[in-house]
Write a protein that holds these residues in place. Structure first.
Motif, PDB file in Angstrom:
ATOM      1  N   ILE A 165      -6.849   3.946  -0.601  1.00  0.00           N
ATOM      2  CA  ILE A 165      -5.532   4.049   0.027  1.00  0.00           C
ATOM      3  C   ILE A 165      -5.078   5.489  -0.133  1.00  0.00           C
ATOM      4  O   ILE A 165      -5.024   5.999  -1.259  1.00  0.00           O
ATOM      5  N   SER A 178       0.818  -1.207   0.000  1.00  0.00           N
ATOM      6  CA  SER A 178       0.000   0.000   0.000  1.00  0.00           C
ATOM      7  C   SER A 178       0.851   1.256   0.000  1.00  0.00           C
ATOM      8  O   SER A 178       0.411   2.311  -0.473  1.00  0.00           O
ATOM      9  N   LEU A 230      -2.351  -6.458  -2.002  1.00  0.00           N
ATOM     10  CA  LEU A 230      -2.878  -5.469  -1.061  1.00  0.00           C
ATOM     11  C   LEU A 230      -3.830  -6.129  -0.071  1.00  0.00           C
ATOM     12  O   LEU A 230      -3.843  -5.792   1.117  1.00  0.00           O
TER      13      LEU A 230
END
Length: 295
Positions: A209, A145, A179
């Protein structure tokens, strides 16, 4: 001579008709780039090119009562040009084929051409991500991320032309799985978890994100080293990806009586092009490992 016994379908197999009960088109991924682009139209009678003028920034200065200003700033412009081009899908179906094949199969043939157009249109948009000036992430490495967040903050905070609108990231499903793994690693794969991790379990990875919204696009190519290239970019109106639409998609059917006792030639076409606005500032390529997940 007839034999003794029951008459079943095995004995009458040659008399059973073959019927196509249903037909379907092999699926392609719909894609997302058209929805995330700034869509503009090239009007009729205005030439081949769509042009956008950018005016350079001016700088304000402090003055006092004793200041006599005699250093004017000069206005400066630059042009951003996108030239649409045509793509086409050409199919030919003889009259004999159209007459004899199953009707539910024939009904699907038109859909195939438009599906091919939409797929190519999405791939052309993805090519902008692959050609971005700056690459984030690493080939052969799992995506994290932090890479997405870095791209999002660089889109918003670059000193050349900061962006204050929406930010999106587009990745292949196999990149998205990394992720997912990162988010659930701290708690394990338990059905009783709550909060953000529970949302990921239920709905796949569709959480933002760094305030960048994620989108899956499996038209992204996985190369021979099992790597894939997605991207983070300024999305929506006035954003990085501009989709210039010239003539809207159209279909032309032409008769060809000289072929096979008569045939219909079908042309599915579209005219468009993508362009990158504020090149180098608002799109960041994201490369990572995209090996098919196994657990």
């Amino acid at each position: 001579m007839a034999n003794n016994g029951y008459t079943t379908t095995d004995q009458m197999a040659d008399s059973l008709p073959t019927v196509v009960a249903q037909a379907r088109v092999v699926r392609k991924y719909d894609g997302v780039m058209q929805q995330l682009a700034d869509r503009v139209n090239l009007g009729q009678g205005v030439g081949n090119n769509w042009r956008e003028i950018s005016l350079a920034q001016l700088t304000a200065v402090n003055i006092t009562e004793n200041t006599e200003e005699d250093s004017p700033q000069q206005l400066s412009d630059s042009v951003f040009t996108v030239t649409p081009s045509v793509i086409s899908v050409h199919t030919v179906i003889t009259d004999r084929t159209a007459r004899n094949i199953s009707k539910n199969v024939f009904a699907k043939t038109g859909q195939l051409g438009q599906q091919a157009i939409e797929t190519q249109k999405d791939k052309d948009g993805l090519a902008l991500l692959d050609g971005a000036t700056t690459q984030l992430g690493s080939a052969g490495s799992s995506l994290t991320s932090g890479v997405i967040a870095a791209g999002a903050y660089r889109v918003r905070g670059n000193t050349t032309e900061p962006w204050s609108g929406k930010v999106a990231f587009v990745l292949h499903s196999f990149q998205m799985k990394d992720l997912y793994d990162e988010l659930v690693a701290g708690v394990g794969t338990y059905a009783s978890v709550e909060g953000l991790t529970a949302e990921v379990f239920k709905n796949a990875f569709n959480l933002p994100i760094a305030n960048a919204q994620g989108f899956t696009d499996d038209n992204i190519t996985i190369d021979s080293d099992d790597d894939a290239k997605g991207g983070v970019f300024a999305s929506g109106a006035n954003g990085a990806v501009v989709l210039v639409q010239a003539r809207a998609p159209w279909v032309k059917i032409v008769r060809n009586e000289a072929l096979g006792g008569g045939a219909s030639e079908m042309f599915h076409r579209d005219e468009y092009a993508y362009g990158e606005r504020s090149a180098g500032n608002w799109i960041f390529e994201v490369i990572s490992d995209a090996t098919a997940p196994t657990s």
